[in-house]
Motif scaffolding. Structure first.
Motif, PDB file in Angstrom:
ATOM      1  N   GLY A   1       2.850  -1.579  -9.099  1.00  0.00           N
ATOM      2  CA  GLY A   1       2.464  -2.751  -9.824  1.00  0.00           C
ATOM      3  C   GLY A   1       3.100  -3.180 -10.978  1.00  0.00           C
ATOM      4  O   GLY A   1       4.176  -2.507 -11.360  1.00  0.00           O
ATOM      5  N   ASN A  58       2.788  -5.290 -15.108  1.00  0.00           N
ATOM      6  CA  ASN A  58       2.062  -6.175 -16.060  1.00  0.00           C
ATOM      7  C   ASN A  58       3.148  -7.318 -16.450  1.00  0.00           C
ATOM      8  O   ASN A  58       4.176  -6.934 -17.394  1.00  0.00           O
ATOM      9  CB  ASN A  58       1.693  -5.496 -17.229  1.00  0.00           C
ATOM     10  N   PHE A  73      -0.321 -11.392 -16.670  1.00  0.00           N
ATOM     11  CA  PHE A  73      -0.847 -11.010 -15.179  1.00  0.00           C
ATOM     12  C   PHE A  73      -0.458  -9.506 -15.082  1.00  0.00           C
ATOM     13  O   PHE A  73       0.131  -8.869 -15.433  1.00  0.00           O
ATOM     14  CB  PHE A  73       0.071 -11.814 -14.349  1.00  0.00           C
ATOM     15  N   VAL A  74      -1.879  -8.825 -14.313  1.00  0.00           N
ATOM     16  CA  VAL A  74      -2.090  -7.455 -13.934  1.00  0.00           C
ATOM     17  C   VAL A  74      -2.038  -7.565 -12.694  1.00  0.00           C
ATOM     18  O   VAL A  74      -3.019  -8.155 -12.021  1.00  0.00           O
ATOM     19  CB  VAL A  74      -3.244  -7.026 -14.720  1.00  0.00           C
ATOM     20  N   ASP A  75      -1.248  -6.498 -11.888  1.00  0.00           N
ATOM     21  CA  ASP A  75      -1.614  -6.206 -10.647  1.00  0.00           C
ATOM     22  C   ASP A  75      -1.329  -4.841 -10.748  1.00  0.00           C
ATOM     23  O   ASP A  75       0.011  -4.370 -10.526  1.00  0.00           O
ATOM     24  CB  ASP A  75      -0.799  -7.163  -9.797  1.00  0.00           C
ATOM     25  N   TYR A  76      -2.077  -3.747 -10.136  1.00  0.00           N
ATOM     26  CA  TYR A  76      -2.260  -2.574 -10.281  1.00  0.00           C
ATOM     27  C   TYR A  76      -2.842  -1.837  -9.073  1.00  0.00           C
ATOM     28  O   TYR A  76      -4.017  -1.977  -9.119  1.00  0.00           O
ATOM     29  CB  TYR A  76      -2.383  -1.955 -11.563  1.00  0.00           C
ATOM     30  N   ASN A  77      -2.118  -0.747  -8.502  1.00  0.00           N
ATOM     31  CA  ASN A  77      -2.681   0.026  -7.512  1.00  0.00           C
ATOM     32  C   ASN A  77      -2.304   1.330  -7.797  1.00  0.00           C
ATOM     33  O   ASN A  77      -1.149   1.955  -8.135  1.00  0.00           O
ATOM     34  CB  ASN A  77      -2.048  -0.202  -5.938  1.00  0.00           C
ATOM     35  N   TYR A 121      -7.603  -0.499  -7.343  1.00  0.00           N
ATOM     36  CA  TYR A 121      -6.768  -1.673  -7.342  1.00  0.00           C
ATOM     37  C   TYR A 121      -7.296  -2.305  -8.639  1.00  0.00           C
ATOM     38  O   TYR A 121      -8.634  -2.829  -8.652  1.00  0.00           O
ATOM     39  CB  TYR A 121      -6.929  -2.716  -6.059  1.00  0.00           C
ATOM     40  N   THR A 122      -6.538  -2.705  -9.621  1.00  0.00           N
ATOM     41  CA  THR A 122      -7.099  -3.488 -10.687  1.00  0.00           C
ATOM     42  C   THR A 122      -6.124  -4.740 -10.935  1.00  0.00           C
ATOM     43  O   THR A 122      -4.937  -4.681 -10.742  1.00  0.00           O
ATOM     44  CB  THR A 122      -6.871  -2.781 -12.021  1.00  0.00           C
ATOM     45  N   TYR A 123      -6.758  -5.939 -11.111  1.00  0.00           N
ATOM     46  CA  TYR A 123      -6.079  -7.124 -11.337  1.00  0.00           C
ATOM     47  C   TYR A 123      -6.858  -8.166 -12.152  1.00  0.00           C
ATOM     48  O   TYR A 123      -7.811  -7.948 -12.396  1.00  0.00           O
ATOM     49  CB  TYR A 123      -6.036  -7.978  -9.900  1.00  0.00           C
ATOM     50  N   THR A 136      -6.077 -11.415 -15.485  1.00  0.00           N
ATOM     51  CA  THR A 136      -5.283 -12.132 -16.397  1.00  0.00           C
ATOM     52  C   THR A 136      -5.568 -12.226 -17.771  1.00  0.00           C
ATOM     53  O   THR A 136      -6.664 -11.449 -18.292  1.00  0.00           O
ATOM     54  CB  THR A 136      -5.477 -13.794 -15.885  1.00  0.00           C
ATOM     55  N   LEU A 165     -10.357  -8.369 -16.492  1.00  0.00           N
ATOM     56  CA  LEU A 165      -9.953  -7.713 -15.390  1.00  0.00           C
ATOM     57  C   LEU A 165     -10.938  -7.263 -14.373  1.00  0.00           C
ATOM     58  O   LEU A 165     -12.181  -7.516 -14.709  1.00  0.00           O
ATOM     59  CB  LEU A 165      -9.309  -6.339 -16.036  1.00  0.00           C
TER      60      LEU A 165
END
Length: 482
Positions: A205, A207, A232-236, A267-269, A271, A301
């Motif tokens: 993912g 940041n 923007f956060v997109d984390y697996n 899964y964390t996502y 703004t 989040l």
């Protein structure tokens, strides 16, 4: 679900830290650009830096990022590697000059930049024999205080996070109540110690930060700038923990749990928003100073979690020796708020005409100010565990006609009060550039390393593996003057 998953300090720290990313010129000089400007990644350090650009420009940066994690868990060493290719920086700046010389405000600039501020791709594998603790201790830490009736009389989806962990431990034959119907538990495993354990953590993912910048030059000596940042956060993250008990002293191979695998997929996502203010001053034609402030980042989040538990158990179930707990359910938790700490950056630079330059940045960041909204216990833990971190960056550039040779050094203190939890980061970098006129080509290489302690779980089973992480990055930037 109408209940929150308990956040821990590792979640907060993950989104509070930033890596040294950006253009190749920026990376090769260790990120020491706060008093220099004229570079798209310099704008992310000091927003006044865009006013140093002489002409409209645009840039794109691609990077190859590789990591190597050496793990030591109770004397057993393992190694895991990871490699990714990424488009991690884009930027454009528009320069508006006062050609009529009617004001001391000589220049106004507007810029739009995007940077991957933290590459979250990583893989860690640890294995060894734990002489003391088992995954049963993890389940007990959540189960204590929860009545046996709560666990047995409800379905998995009716329980909150702590109750779900208790449910898995109870149904998987890891824990038993001390008295029937009670709310205190002990391990159901036979034997003591020498638990063989493996833990595999795979994450991916980013940041990212999109910045809207405005800056101005006054009297050809002073520069002022503002950034409004959208994050923007997109984390697996997938963790797979395996444990068996065949070699444990006094373990009975004819009854009870023999082995297990506990898997968590997170899964964390979301703004966030922050702003930056900065200024640069030319004390003389050669000597420059800079000062910049970056506000806290206010994140919104979301977490989604799936858990599975596979247990090999003798004489536990009818007609089978295994138990597979898979609710086939992704639990979506309510949105939560996180505030990461702000920071100050002071900078000095000396420019040797057209021959080269030297630059120094110092950044102060108090990680103990990290805070979850409406989570007092975790915030107390953050305040007690985390500390103020000092960061030093030094960079230099030497020009030979159209060529530029560069080198840099970066040192960042641990964000923890206990430096054994996470050590200091040390980084070395170098690179070169070639000026074709309206097009500039830059390349950099960066090496960084840091030691830290990796706990397999947030509570209960908190024994750690010692990880030595080494990162290598090669970046290529193409800049166009328009």
């Amino acid at each position: 679900m109408n209940s929150l998953q308990a956040q821990d300090f590792s979640d907060a720290l993950r989104f509070s830290q930033t890596d040294l990313n950006g253009t190749a010129r920026f990376r090769s000089m260790g990120g020491a650009f706060g008093a220099l400007g004229g570079d798209f990644s310099a704008i992310s350090v000091n927003p006044a830096g865009s006013a140093v650009f002489a002409n409209n420009a645009a840039a794109i940066t691609v990077s190859n990022f590789s990591s190597k994690n050496n793990s030591n868990y109770f004397g057993t060493t393992t190694t895991e590697k990871d490699n990714t290719f990424d488009l991690n920086q884009l930027g454009a700046v528009w320069v508006f000059k006062d050609y009529e010389n009617t004001s001391k405000w000589k220049k106004l600039t507007l810029a739009l930049t995007y940077e991957n501020t933290n590459n979250l791709n990583n893989t860690i594998y640890s294995q060894g024999i734990n002489p003391n603790n088992s995954v049963a201790d993890y389940f007990i830490s959540y189960a204590n205080g929860i009545s046996e009736g709560t666990i047995t009389n409800n379905s998995f989806t009716q329980l909150d996070y702590a109750e779900q962990q208790a449910y898995l431990g109870y149904e998987g034959f890891f824990i038993n109540p001390t008295v029937a119907g009670g709310n205190q538990y002990v391990s159901a495993l036979t034997g003591t110690g020498d638990f063989y354990q493996e833990n595999y953590i795979s994450s991916n993912g980013y940041n990212g930060k999109l910045s809207f910048n405005a800056a101005a030059e006054y009297d050809e000596r002073f520069y002022f700038g503002l950034n409004l940042n959208s994050h923007f956060v997109d984390y697996n993250q997938r963790t797979s923990f395996y444990e068996d008990y065949l070699d444990a002293p006094n373990h009975d191979p004819n009854t009870g749990v023999q082995a297990s695998r506990f898997t968590n997929e997170l899964y964390t996502y979301g703004t966030g928003f922050s702003f930056q203010l900065g200024t640069i001053a030319k004390v003389t034609n050669e000597f420059r100073v800079g000062l910049a402030y970056e506000s806290p980042t206010w994140y919104s989040l979301n977490d989604e979690l799936r858990q599975t538990l596979l247990v090999d158990c003798v004489d536990c179930f009818e007609d089978t020796t295994s138990f597979y707990a898979d609710p086939n359910l992704v639990v979506v938790y309510p949105t939560y708020r996180l505030r990461t700490p702000g920071k100050w950056t002071g900078s000095l630079a000396y420019v040797f005409g057209t021959q080269g330059l030297l630059s120094f940045d110092y950044t102060l960041k108090d990680y103990s100010n990290t805070e979850f909204r409406h989570s007092t216990d975790v915030n107390d833990q953050l305040s007690s565990l985390l500390d103020t971190s000092n960061e030093f960056r030094v960079g230099g550039e030497y020009r030979i006609k159209a060529w530029s040779l560069r080198a840099g050094y970066r040192f960042e203190e641990s964000p923890y009060k206990n430096g054994n939890t996470m050590g200091d980061l040390t980084s070395y970098s170098g690179g070169f550039g070639y000026n074709f006129g309206d097009v500039k080509l830059d390349m950099s290489y960066t090496f960084a390393q840091r030691d830290f302690q990796q706990a397999f779980f947030a509570q209960g089973l908190v024994d750690t593996a010692t990880i030595n992480r080494k990162n290598n990055n090669i970046s290529l930037t193409v800049l166009f003057e328009l």
